[in-house]
Design a protein around this motif. Sequence first.
Motif, PDB file in Angstrom:
ATOM      1  N   THR A  26       0.849  -1.175   0.000  1.00  0.00           N
ATOM      2  CA  THR A  26       0.000   0.000   0.000  1.00  0.00           C
ATOM      3  C   THR A  26       0.894   1.237   0.000  1.00  0.00           C
ATOM      4  O   THR A  26       1.499   1.573   1.014  1.00  0.00           O
ATOM      5  N   GLY A  27       0.979   1.900  -1.143  1.00  0.00           N
ATOM      6  CA  GLY A  27       1.833   3.083  -1.246  1.00  0.00           C
ATOM      7  C   GLY A  27       3.291   2.748  -1.056  1.00  0.00           C
ATOM      8  O   GLY A  27       3.963   3.295  -0.193  1.00  0.00           O
ATOM      9  N   ARG A  28       3.810   1.819  -1.845  1.00  0.00           N
ATOM     10  CA  ARG A  28       5.189   1.357  -1.669  1.00  0.00           C
ATOM     11  C   ARG A  28       6.203   2.493  -1.641  1.00  0.00           C
ATOM     12  O   ARG A  28       7.206   2.429  -0.951  1.00  0.00           O
ATOM     13  N   ALA A  29       5.937   3.528  -2.409  1.00  0.00           N
ATOM     14  CA  ALA A  29       6.904   4.630  -2.472  1.00  0.00           C
ATOM     15  C   ALA A  29       7.047   5.330  -1.125  1.00  0.00           C
ATOM     16  O   ALA A  29       8.010   6.046  -0.883  1.00  0.00           O
ATOM     17  N   LYS A  30       6.082   5.100  -0.225  1.00  0.00           N
ATOM     18  CA  LYS A  30       6.088   5.784   1.060  1.00  0.00           C
ATOM     19  C   LYS A  30       6.764   4.984   2.165  1.00  0.00           C
ATOM     20  O   LYS A  30       6.921   5.474   3.270  1.00  0.00           O
ATOM     21  N   ILE A  31       7.177   3.753   1.868  1.00  0.00           N
ATOM     22  CA  ILE A  31       7.818   2.938   2.891  1.00  0.00           C
ATOM     23  C   ILE A  31       9.331   3.130   2.813  1.00  0.00           C
ATOM     24  O   ILE A  31       9.914   3.164   1.727  1.00  0.00           O
ATOM     25  N   ASP A  32       9.959   3.302   3.956  1.00  0.00           N
ATOM     26  CA  ASP A  32      11.409   3.500   3.981  1.00  0.00           C
ATOM     27  C   ASP A  32      12.130   2.165   3.791  1.00  0.00           C
ATOM     28  O   ASP A  32      11.702   1.133   4.312  1.00  0.00           O
ATOM     29  N   THR A  33      13.227   2.197   3.048  1.00  0.00           N
ATOM     30  CA  THR A  33      14.068   1.020   2.887  1.00  0.00           C
ATOM     31  C   THR A  33      15.507   1.380   3.233  1.00  0.00           C
ATOM     32  O   THR A  33      15.891   2.551   3.195  1.00  0.00           O
ATOM     33  N   ASN A  34      16.291   0.364   3.569  1.00  0.00           N
ATOM     34  CA  ASN A  34      17.688   0.618   3.913  1.00  0.00           C
ATOM     35  C   ASN A  34      18.558   0.659   2.656  1.00  0.00           C
ATOM     36  O   ASN A  34      18.042   0.591   1.523  1.00  0.00           O
ATOM     37  N   SER A  35      19.857   0.743   2.815  1.00  0.00           N
ATOM     38  CA  SER A  35      20.763   0.864   1.681  1.00  0.00           C
ATOM     39  C   SER A  35      20.733  -0.363   0.769  1.00  0.00           C
ATOM     40  O   SER A  35      21.102  -0.295  -0.402  1.00  0.00           O
ATOM     41  N   ALA A  36      20.266  -1.485   1.309  1.00  0.00           N
ATOM     42  CA  ALA A  36      20.165  -2.709   0.518  1.00  0.00           C
ATOM     43  C   ALA A  36      18.802  -2.842  -0.144  1.00  0.00           C
ATOM     44  O   ALA A  36      18.512  -3.858  -0.791  1.00  0.00           O
TER      45      ALA A  36
END
Length: 223
Positions: A78-88
Amino acid sequence: MKLLSFFFLLLAFQSIHAQDNRTISITLDKATAKYFTTDPIIRAQVDSAFQIATAVFNSAEFQKEIGNMTFHCKSYCTGRAKIDTNSAGRISGKTVLDTLFKERSLKIGFELKQKDGPLGLTTPGAFTTTAWYEPIQESMPEFHSFAYALAVSLCHEYTLRAGFCRLYCVGGWLCNPKKRLNEKNNKPDERFIGEDVTYKVKWAVYYLLMDWKKNGIDPFKGR
């Protein structure tokens, strides 16, 4: 300067401490709840399941288990662009917990059906969960308690409500064989347990509740 340094150190400690003590209250929306039966015992077990689910989410064991992991970025839908991800490019356990605990108190719309369905059904981002009594009972007989088994399902379904989605499928002609779940001897499928948030939460809750029952820990007394 020393006083200023102490002040910032105190703020950092409080911030870390606050993260280690996330709490949530997940309750049944009784005004809209639907049941296939009028049996007061089953209805009471549903109430208990919501209390157990809340106790598990608030436990240090659960938060440590999830907090120490990372997950595939596609586990959030749901709104993938809004979820934070790490350097990997993976979702950290902290981000998962922040998402699950974003709402501190909420009521869940709920319907309990009898049979001929999966364990549960929640569309990612939706506000209503459907559960099936007989499949849940049959899938986790080792609990000897519908409330405990339903609590496992509720925690899994809540991750869907929070916006996470399954990376696997369980069957049917639309199910890609490479994504078909393959559990043997009541053990999780290793392909998904470290990638899929919804799947990891379900098994983390299952193992934690089995441990609580084994050690006589009562989730209703607070921990």
